[in-house]
Design a protein around this motif. Structure first.
Motif, mmCIF file in Angstrom:
data_model
loop_
_atom_site.group_PDB
_atom_site.id
_atom_site.type_symbol
_atom_site.label_atom_id
_atom_site.label_comp_id
_atom_site.label_asym_id
_atom_site.label_seq_id
_atom_site.Cartn_x
_atom_site.Cartn_y
_atom_site.Cartn_z
ATOM 1 N N ALA A 10 -0.884 -2.082 -17.098
ATOM 2 C CA ALA A 10 -0.606 -0.950 -16.208
ATOM 3 C C ALA A 10 0.812 -1.012 -15.649
ATOM 4 O O ALA A 10 1.098 -0.479 -14.592
ATOM 5 C CB ALA A 10 -1.614 -0.878 -15.058
ATOM 6 N N ARG A 60 -12.307 3.305 -8.883
ATOM 7 C CA ARG A 60 -12.228 4.753 -8.917
ATOM 8 C C ARG A 60 -13.428 5.316 -8.151
ATOM 9 O O ARG A 60 -14.516 4.766 -8.205
ATOM 10 C CB ARG A 60 -12.235 5.269 -10.362
ATOM 11 C CG ARG A 60 -11.982 6.769 -10.489
ATOM 12 C CD ARG A 60 -11.797 7.182 -11.921
ATOM 13 N NE ARG A 60 -10.610 6.556 -12.503
ATOM 14 C CZ ARG A 60 -10.250 6.688 -13.779
ATOM 15 N NH1 ARG A 60 -11.010 7.389 -14.603
ATOM 16 N NH2 ARG A 60 -9.162 6.100 -14.223
ATOM 17 N N ARG A 72 -5.893 2.587 -2.112
ATOM 18 C CA ARG A 72 -4.476 2.551 -2.475
ATOM 19 C C ARG A 72 -3.691 1.918 -1.337
ATOM 20 O O ARG A 72 -3.084 2.604 -0.511
ATOM 21 C CB ARG A 72 -3.980 3.959 -2.796
ATOM 22 C CG ARG A 72 -4.670 4.575 -4.016
ATOM 23 C CD ARG A 72 -3.990 5.835 -4.482
ATOM 24 N NE ARG A 72 -4.663 6.371 -5.656
ATOM 25 C CZ ARG A 72 -5.367 7.491 -5.671
ATOM 26 N NH1 ARG A 72 -5.489 8.190 -4.555
ATOM 27 N NH2 ARG A 72 -5.937 7.923 -6.780
ATOM 28 N N ALA A 89 -9.750 -0.231 -11.475
ATOM 29 C CA ALA A 89 -8.960 0.999 -11.564
ATOM 30 C C ALA A 89 -7.654 0.799 -10.808
ATOM 31 O O ALA A 89 -7.626 0.859 -9.573
ATOM 32 C CB ALA A 89 -9.750 2.173 -10.990
ATOM 33 N N ASP A 91 -4.654 2.463 -11.438
ATOM 34 C CA ASP A 91 -3.739 3.604 -11.412
ATOM 35 C C ASP A 91 -3.545 4.085 -9.978
ATOM 36 O O ASP A 91 -4.494 4.175 -9.202
ATOM 37 C CB ASP A 91 -4.292 4.756 -12.250
ATOM 38 C CG ASP A 91 -4.373 4.412 -13.733
ATOM 39 O OD1 ASP A 91 -3.660 3.481 -14.139
ATOM 40 O OD2 ASP A 91 -5.148 5.065 -14.452
ATOM 41 N N GLY A 92 -2.312 4.408 -9.639
ATOM 42 C CA GLY A 92 -2.032 4.972 -8.323
ATOM 43 C C GLY A 92 -1.792 3.970 -7.221
ATOM 44 O O GLY A 92 -1.589 4.377 -6.069
#
Length: 255
Positions: A10, A60, A72, A89, A91-92
């Motif tokens: 990632a 997620r 996050r 998860a 991402d972000g």
């Protein structure tokens, strides 16, 4: 695939040193300041101490995590137990945290970490693959996060895991994590000083798709073990303040 091909997943790089000998204990700093543990939902926690912020198992928002806030948060290092959506998860995530998600021995900014492979199901890993248990010492506190463990702990795994000060353990069941009874058996094997239950049903769950049980099922099974219920999602822990006998700490998610 070799471990070096996974590091940097990632887009997050990690400078690692792989040790030839796996260690089961890391020496505590006598002047340790302890560690702050914040529950971000499900098996996701943020550990702050020793000048580092370590995030474990960002997820997620779907199924059993549908109504949690996306975790996050800013971290220096992110550890994940698998690449399933409820614990891997990434991402972000803000900033550019370092990321590790395969078993092995690592060093990060002078801190030693151990990723221990266990089965993520009751079928020898054939259904959900490998779960990575994470072990490290932060702020003088010996932490063991079992991630999505579903199989009994072997003698070899117990040697690597040692006796944790703080054990984070799934208790809600499903095909990929301990039931309350299985969690009780694992606790008897590891004999931790403090247990923080994870992976259980809360009001965040989508009732149509979430099949895990509430934490009270586990607490009922553990009658006789002291239980502390906090009104907060965060607790500060110092190794010297922990009793030698096992206690359970339940944190409260702030919806």
């Amino acid at each position: 695939m070799k471990r070096r091909n996974f590091i940097g997943y990632a887009g997050a790089g990690l400078s690692t040193a792989i040790f030839s000998t796996l260690v089961s204990h890391v020496e505590a700093n006598a002047q340790s300041s302890g560690v702050s543990v914040q529950w971000l939902g499900h098996t996701c926690f943020l550990f702050t101490g020793g000048g580092k912020r370590i995030l474990v198992n960002p997820f997620r928002t779907v199924g059993c995590t549908a109504k949690y806030r996306p975790p996050r948060v800013t971290a220096d290092l992110v550890l994940i137990s698998s690449q399933l959506l409820d614990e891997g998860a990434v991402d972000g995530l803000p900033g550019n945290p370092k990321l590790v998600f395969t078993p092995g021995a690592y060093e990060f900014q002078g801190m030693k970490l151990q990723g221990i492979a266990t089965d993520h199901d009751r079928k020898g890993g054939k259904q959900f693959g490998v779960n990575t248990v994470w072990k490290w010492m932060q702020g003088g506190v010996n932490i063991l996060h079992l991630g999505g463990a579903a199989a009994p702990i072997s003698i070899e795994q117990k040697i690597l895991m040692g006796r944790p000060d703080v054990l984070l353990i799934p208790v809600g069941g499903s095909d990929k994590a301990y039931t309350a009874e299985e969690a009780k058996q694992a606790i008897a094997v590891l004999n931790p000083k403090l247990v923080i239950p994870t992976h259980y049903r809360t009001q965040a769950a989508d009732p149509q798709t979430c099949n895990i049980t509430p934490v009270d099922d586990f607490l009922t099974l553990m009658q006789g073990t002291p239980v502390r219920r906090s009104s907060s999602d965060t607790i500060s822990i110092k190794s010297g303040d922990l009793s030698d006998s096992t206690a359970i700490q339940v944190l409260t998610y702030k919806f």
